[in-house]
Write an enzyme that holds these catalytic residues in place. Structure first.
Site, PDB file in Angstrom:
ATOM      1  CE  LYS A  64      -3.359   1.921   2.797  1.00 23.59           C
ATOM      2  NZ  LYS A  64      -4.808   2.013   4.334  1.00 23.59           N
ATOM      3  CB  SER A  67      -8.096   3.634   3.278  1.00 24.38           C
ATOM      4  OG  SER A  67      -6.966   2.906   3.687  1.00 24.38           O
ATOM      5  CB  SER A 120      -8.482   0.984   5.556  1.00 23.91           C
ATOM      6  OG  SER A 120      -9.095   1.900   6.144  1.00 23.91           O
TER       7      SER A 120
END
Lengths: 468, 59
Positions: free
Chosen positions: A81, A156, A180
């Site tokens: 990420k 997210s 997330s």
């Protein structure tokens, strides 16, 4: 077991690599080919590190050939990420503000993964600074859900969920402040583990809310999450929240034996507090029957209301996020997308006394949950009460049926697994929550369920062009 | 909450709103205010100390 290299689990690929029947270079090339074919549609990656990944793969191959196999992640291509610092490689937070932010050092977790021989395929898309929602006013487009390109992947850690489900990496790193990791895991039909607060270092991860942020793995299976946790769980003096606790053998705990396991079904969450969709509840009921058949003893349990936990999480997150971003929001608000800007700026409206009282009530609710969980080994509920929403306004995040935030508030280990599929082919989700630092129990339950349910053979068929 | 009073609150903390931000932001702030009101009535005693940001559950 899949015959496609890009759909091998980490456990499957690791077994072949160790046996010498799979080349890390061939595996990396398979992912890079898959990314080249599909990521123009899926937008899971912000940056693909093809030359670097191939060089790392060749190094891994040479090390293994020389008898230096380091463990199950050696030669395994992963996605990271893009809020995790990577030395010499831009770490953008999916934001124009950090477009040129190039850290000097890897995040502790990235360093640990590299030391275990993992290959970094690239940096994955996210909600901007891990907050807000899928945005179209940022330098890169939002990731798409591989099960249906008109649906959101959740976030997210959007790119992480998309990439793992679509076979664009073997596993990924996500982060979880209010859900997330588990939310995109739920909507993309994969396994996502939010570890106990303090078990995995956040050093070198762009913060959103210090007291709620967790770093953790996202994989196709719980078993793969366990393999990544074996590398990720480590005391890190550079993270003030890091706990110095013994690290269990996560893979060894995956016995499949649930005899005597006590499961608390948090029925009031999904029937009364935030009524969930009929298909999500039906899948959960089938999962309960399956877990019972494996030896678990399931009974209803009552904990504090979903709203109490969720309101605390929101207020604390917004206040801490504003403290982090205040300087940049004041100086260059135009460099934020509208969604992140609004969410973070709302933290400016939180009085100090309210923030402190939220942390006081948080301590009280956490102590209450610890006491309630003396009677059960794990809690069970949906992760998200509905499958993936279409793209649209922020309300389509469906926070009204989110069951993730309570366990950011309490710091409990929480795993989302795929519990089935909706009538229109979208993944449904189930969340397994454990006592602090009993992550191995949570992963054991997820692994036993996945192997008994037989849902892991079904992968999304990603079209090469986005639906109109 | 009126747009004017919202802007006054933002001015106090040095923040600016775009035209497009105003309606959705007002809704978010209304939710913050709801939680703040709820917290002001929370069942807390002098002995209830806050969770700390930098302490793992058992560290």
């Amino acid at each position: 077991m899949s015959t496609d290299l890009h759909f091998l689990t980490i456990a499957e690929a690791a077994g072949r690599i160790r046996a010498g029947t799979l080349s890390p270079v061939a595996l990396t090339e398979a992912y890079l080919d898959r990314i080249a074919a599909l990521d123009g549609t899926l937008h899971a990656y912000i940056r693909v590190l093809a030359p670097e990944a191939l060089a790392e793969a060749r190094q891994a191959e040479a090390e293994i050939a020389a008898g230096g196999w380091k463990g199950p992640l050696h030669g395994i291509p992963l996605g990271i990420k893009d809020i995790y610092n990577t030395a010499g490689i831009a770490t953008t937070g999916h934001s124009a503000l950090f477009r040129d932010h190039v850290p000097a050092e890897d995040a502790t977790t990235v360093r640990l993964l590299r030391a275990a021989g993992a290959i970094v395929l690239g940096k994955l898309s996210t909600f901007e600074f891990a907050i807000g929602g899928p945005s179209f006013d940022l330098p890169w487009p939002p990731a798409r859900n591989p099960w249906n390109l008109d649906r959101q992947p959740g976030g997210s850690s959007s790119g992480s969920g998309t990439a793992v489900a679509a076979g664009l990496c073997a596993g990924a790193m996500g982060s979880d402040t209010g859900g997330s990791i588990r939310y995109p895991a739920a909507w993309c039909g994969i396994a996502g583990h939010k570890p106990t607060y303090g078990l995995v270092s956040r050093k070198g991860v762009l913060p959103l809310a210090y007291s709620l942020d967790h770093a953790g793995p996202m994989c196709w299976t719980s078993e793969d999450c366990a393999l990544m946790m074996q590398v990720l769980a480590a005391h890190d003096p550079a993270d003030p929240a890091s706990a110095d606790v013994p690290v269990p053998d996560f893979a060894a705990a995956l016995s499949g034996d649930l005899s005597g396991l006590r499961v608390g079904l948090v029925r009031h969450f999904y029937e009364k507090d935030a009524p969930s969709g009929a298909e999500t509840i039906a899948a959960l009921e089938q999962a309960v029957a399956l877990l019972s058949s494996l030896g678990a003893k399931v009974a209803d349990i009552t904990i504090a209301s979903r709203a109490a936990y969720t309101d605390l999480c929101m207020l604390i997150m917004e206040a801490e996020a504003f403290a982090i971003h205040e300087r940049h929001l004041t100086a260059t608000p135009e460099l934020y997308g509208a969604l992140a800007r609004r969410w973070i700026m709302s933290g400016a409206m939180v009085p100090a006394s309210a923030y402190i009282n939220a942390q006081r009530l948080r301590a009280k609710l956490t102590a209450e949950l610890v006491a309630r969980m003396q009677d059960v080994d794990v809690l069970l509920m949906p992760t998200w009460g509905e499958p993936a929403s279409e793209f649209g306004e922020a309300a389509s995040l469906r926070l009204d049926v989110a069951f993730t935030m309570p366990f950011n508030v309490t710091g409990s280990p929480a795993l989302s697994v795929c519990s089935g599929f909706s009538s229109d082919g979208l993944p449904l989700s189930m969340q397994i929550v454990g006592r602090h630092f009993e992550d191995a129990t949570v992963l054991k339950v997820g692994d036993a369920f996945e192997k008994a349910a037989g849902l892991r053979d079904h992968r999304p068929a990603v079209p090469l062009a986005r639906a109109a | 909450m009126t747009t004017q009073s919202l802007q006054e609150r933002l001015d106090a903390v040095g923040q600016r709103l775009t035209e497009a931000d105003q309606k959705p932001f007002a809704e978010m702030v209304a939710d913050v205010d709801r939680i703040v009101t709820w917290l002001s009535g929370a069942d807390l005693s002098y002995a209830d100390e806050p969770a700390t940001c930098f302490a793992a559950p058992r560290s």
